[in-house]
Design a protein around this motif. Structure first.
Motif, PDB file in Angstrom:
ATOM      1  N   ILE A 229      17.563  34.501  32.623  1.00  0.00           N
ATOM      2  CA  ILE A 229      16.887  35.049  33.797  1.00  0.00           C
ATOM      3  C   ILE A 229      17.860  35.283  34.948  1.00  0.00           C
ATOM      4  N   THR A 230      18.822  34.387  35.111  1.00  0.00           N
ATOM      5  CA  THR A 230      19.688  34.426  36.295  1.00  0.00           C
ATOM      6  C   THR A 230      21.063  35.029  36.049  1.00  0.00           C
ATOM      7  N   VAL A 231      21.418  35.336  34.805  1.00  0.00           N
ATOM      8  CA  VAL A 231      22.775  35.796  34.525  1.00  0.00           C
ATOM      9  C   VAL A 231      23.052  37.104  35.253  1.00  0.00           C
ATOM     10  N   ASP A 232      24.269  37.230  35.754  1.00  0.00           N
ATOM     11  CA  ASP A 232      24.712  38.428  36.467  1.00  0.00           C
ATOM     12  C   ASP A 232      26.079  38.815  35.914  1.00  0.00           C
ATOM     13  N   LEU A 233      26.171  40.011  35.363  1.00  0.00           N
ATOM     14  CA  LEU A 233      27.428  40.447  34.758  1.00  0.00           C
ATOM     15  C   LEU A 233      28.522  40.641  35.789  1.00  0.00           C
ATOM     16  N   LEU A 234      28.178  40.728  37.078  1.00  0.00           N
ATOM     17  CA  LEU A 234      29.193  40.836  38.116  1.00  0.00           C
ATOM     18  C   LEU A 234      29.789  39.487  38.478  1.00  0.00           C
ATOM     19  N   ARG A 235      29.235  38.423  37.903  1.00  0.00           N
ATOM     20  CA  ARG A 235      29.796  37.075  38.065  1.00  0.00           C
ATOM     21  C   ARG A 235      30.162  36.560  36.673  1.00  0.00           C
ATOM     22  N   PRO A 236      31.268  36.979  36.136  1.00  0.00           N
ATOM     23  CA  PRO A 236      31.614  36.638  34.747  1.00  0.00           C
ATOM     24  C   PRO A 236      31.909  35.152  34.580  1.00  0.00           C
ATOM     25  N   GLY A 237      31.835  34.715  33.330  1.00  0.00           N
ATOM     26  CA  GLY A 237      32.180  33.329  33.015  1.00  0.00           C
ATOM     27  C   GLY A 237      31.004  32.401  32.897  1.00  0.00           C
ATOM     28  N   GLN A 238      29.761  32.899  33.059  1.00  0.00           N
ATOM     29  CA  GLN A 238      28.593  32.028  32.932  1.00  0.00           C
ATOM     30  C   GLN A 238      28.302  31.806  31.445  1.00  0.00           C
ATOM     31  N   ARG A 239      28.474  30.572  31.017  1.00  0.00           N
ATOM     32  CA  ARG A 239      28.275  30.236  29.611  1.00  0.00           C
ATOM     33  C   ARG A 239      27.516  28.912  29.501  1.00  0.00           C
ATOM     34  N   LEU A 240      26.895  28.714  28.336  1.00  0.00           N
ATOM     35  CA  LEU A 240      26.229  27.456  28.037  1.00  0.00           C
ATOM     36  C   LEU A 240      27.084  26.642  27.070  1.00  0.00           C
ATOM     37  N   PRO A 241      27.188  25.333  27.281  1.00  0.00           N
ATOM     38  CA  PRO A 241      27.938  24.508  26.328  1.00  0.00           C
ATOM     39  C   PRO A 241      27.197  24.424  24.995  1.00  0.00           C
ATOM     40  N   VAL A 242      27.957  24.369  23.922  1.00  0.00           N
ATOM     41  CA  VAL A 242      27.388  24.308  22.581  1.00  0.00           C
ATOM     42  C   VAL A 242      27.718  22.955  21.977  1.00  0.00           C
ATOM     43  N   HIS A 243      26.682  22.262  21.517  1.00  0.00           N
ATOM     44  CA  HIS A 243      26.877  20.941  20.907  1.00  0.00           C
ATOM     45  C   HIS A 243      26.253  20.946  19.513  1.00  0.00           C
TER      46      HIS A 243
ATOM     47  N   GLU B  68      30.159  41.622  29.331  1.00  0.00           N
ATOM     48  CA  GLU B  68      31.059  41.578  30.485  1.00  0.00           C
ATOM     49  C   GLU B  68      32.267  42.483  30.277  1.00  0.00           C
ATOM     50  N   HIS B  69      32.801  42.479  29.057  1.00  0.00           N
ATOM     51  CA  HIS B  69      33.947  43.346  28.763  1.00  0.00           C
ATOM     52  C   HIS B  69      33.545  44.815  28.874  1.00  0.00           C
ATOM     53  N   GLU B  70      32.388  45.170  28.318  1.00  0.00           N
ATOM     54  CA  GLU B  70      31.940  46.559  28.393  1.00  0.00           C
ATOM     55  C   GLU B  70      31.632  46.960  29.835  1.00  0.00           C
ATOM     56  N   ARG B  71      31.045  46.032  30.613  1.00  0.00           N
ATOM     57  CA  ARG B  71      30.746  46.330  32.013  1.00  0.00           C
ATOM     58  C   ARG B  71      32.031  46.544  32.808  1.00  0.00           C
ATOM     59  N   ALA B  72      33.028  45.696  32.563  1.00  0.00           N
ATOM     60  CA  ALA B  72      34.299  45.848  33.274  1.00  0.00           C
ATOM     61  C   ALA B  72      34.968  47.169  32.912  1.00  0.00           C
ATOM     62  N   THR B  73      34.907  47.532  31.622  1.00  0.00           N
ATOM     63  CA  THR B  73      35.524  48.776  31.187  1.00  0.00           C
ATOM     64  C   THR B  73      34.828  49.987  31.795  1.00  0.00           C
ATOM     65  N   SER B  74      33.499  49.992  31.758  1.00  0.00           N
ATOM     66  CA  SER B  74      32.756  51.124  32.333  1.00  0.00           C
ATOM     67  C   SER B  74      32.919  51.187  33.841  1.00  0.00           C
ATOM     68  N   SER B  75      32.952  50.023  34.504  1.00  0.00           N
ATOM     69  CA  SER B  75      33.157  50.013  35.953  1.00  0.00           C
ATOM     70  C   SER B  75      34.522  50.564  36.318  1.00  0.00           C
ATOM     71  N   ALA B  76      35.527  50.219  35.509  1.00  0.00           N
ATOM     72  CA  ALA B  76      36.866  50.740  35.776  1.00  0.00           C
ATOM     73  C   ALA B  76      36.887  52.256  35.689  1.00  0.00           C
ATOM     74  N   ARG B  77      36.217  52.802  34.673  1.00  0.00           N
ATOM     75  CA  ARG B  77      36.174  54.262  34.545  1.00  0.00           C
ATOM     76  C   ARG B  77      35.465  54.900  35.728  1.00  0.00           C
ATOM     77  N   VAL B  78      34.348  54.302  36.147  1.00  0.00           N
ATOM     78  CA  VAL B  78      33.587  54.868  37.272  1.00  0.00           C
ATOM     79  C   VAL B  78      34.388  54.805  38.559  1.00  0.00           C
ATOM     80  N   LEU B  79      35.019  53.659  38.827  1.00  0.00           N
ATOM     81  CA  LEU B  79      35.764  53.500  40.071  1.00  0.00           C
ATOM     82  C   LEU B  79      36.981  54.415  40.107  1.00  0.00           C
ATOM     83  N   LEU B  80      37.649  54.549  38.977  1.00  0.00           N
ATOM     84  CA  LEU B  80      38.788  55.459  38.937  1.00  0.00           C
ATOM     85  C   LEU B  80      38.346  56.898  39.152  1.00  0.00           C
ATOM     86  N   ALA B  81      37.185  57.257  38.582  1.00  0.00           N
ATOM     87  CA  ALA B  81      36.651  58.600  38.809  1.00  0.00           C
ATOM     88  C   ALA B  81      36.279  58.797  40.283  1.00  0.00           C
TER      89      ALA B  81
END
Length: 316
Positions: A71-85, A105-118
């Motif tokens: 519910i709360t995950v935001d791709l603009l704040r990368p690194g949100q993970r759950l521990p696995v036990h 996150e990788h796809e979002r960063a890649t697409s954002s880079a293309r948009v910002l460069l454009a």
């Protein structure tokens, strides 16, 4: 163990414990049931339900945490993970979700880079057209008005002077737009000079007091990183002018251990909770482009600080 067998085992544990108590405890049930026996049975049922609920809460806790993160995950704040036990269906589900987040996150960063460069390319093109076409045309008009005003008689001369002044102000505005679209000083003189020019122009147009604190020994940064730092400072100052109701703003750029930190802090009203408008979202997009971290702190009546931390490789 699968989720089915885990829940089955928890319920079997509770029911087995209750059965054992009934077998070995000195408790009988009369017909009709006595009040004390009814109280004991009801109390036992309550204990069973509470124990079952507590065990299920422990067993299904990872799913609750997974739901909250979904519910709360935001791709603009990368690194949100759950521990696995351990192993099992729940652990596999969490691993799959973490892998999905990493891929998104990788796809979002890649697409954002293309948009910002454009966007930067389009800014550069528009700035060039404004400078070469609109700016030169207005300069020619300004010179023609000056010649016409010199040759005209009063009161026409006064009117031409007024039109000439309006044209000069419009030309200055076009030049200011060109600088905002594509800061030539950033390419020619570097980041510190560009931030100095930006903050000086901001103070002139807003009337706010601007303090600058730039370290003299900043490490060398690539062109893309400098552009992101400049754009974040530009957007942060724009937010101050629009929303902060501040009297003073401080722009700082310093080098810490392994990072370059840009901070824009004001003494405005603050909100207590930083509003994630289009401007802040755009800054987060740019931060992702260079692997930087954007932190925003806002306190009521204490102002807002926007801090961009850019990791810099250490020298060997």
């Amino acid at each position: 163990m699968s989720l089915f067998w885990r829940i089955f085992a928890l319920n079997a544990m509770v029911l087995g414990t209750a059965t054992a108590l009934l077998l070995w405890a000195p408790v009988t049930v009369s017909v009709p049931v006595l009040l004390t026996e009814a109280v004991i049975l009801v109390a036992g049922l309550v204990v069973m339900l509470v124990a079952n609920a507590a065990l299920l809460r422990i067993g299904l806790g990872p799913l609750d945490r997974l739901t909250k993160l979904m519910i709360t995950v935001d791709l603009l704040r990368p690194g949100q993970r759950l521990p696995v036990h351990g192993r099992g269906e729940v652990a596999d589900l969490i691993r799959t979700f973490n892998a999905m987040l990493e891929r998104l996150e990788h796809e979002r960063a890649t697409s954002s880079a293309r948009v910002l460069l454009a966007q930067e390319g389009e800014r550069r093109r528009i700035a060039q057209e404004l400078h070469d076409e609109v700016g030169q045309s207005m300069t020619a008009i300004l010179l023609s008005l000056e010649r016409a005003a010199d040759e005209a008689d009063d009161p026409l001369r006064g009117e031409l002077r007024q039109v000439q002044e309006i044209t000069r102000e419009s030309l200055d505005e076009v030049r200011r737009l060109v600088r905002r679209l594509r800061p030539g000083v950033l390419d020619d003189l570097g980041l510190v000079s560009a931030l100095t020019s930006l903050s000086t122009e901001f103070a002139t147009h807003t009337g706010l007091r601007v303090l600058r604190r730039f370290d003299p020994d900043l490490p060398a940064l690539d062109q893309q990183t400098e552009l992101v730092l400049y754009r974040v400072a530009q957007e942060a100052l724009t937010n101050v002018a629009r929303h902060a109701e501040a009297d003073r703003v401080e722009v700082s750029l310093h080098h810490t251990d392994g990072a370059v930190v840009l901070a824009v802090a004001d003494d405005g009203r603050g909100t207590g909770v930083a509003r994630e408008g289009a401007g802040i979202r755009g800054m987060r997009e740019r931060a992702l482009l260079i692997g930087a971290t954007l932190d925003i702190t806002s306190q009521p009546k204490a102002g807002t600080e926007i801090r961009l931390t850019v990791p810099v490789p250490r020298k060997p």
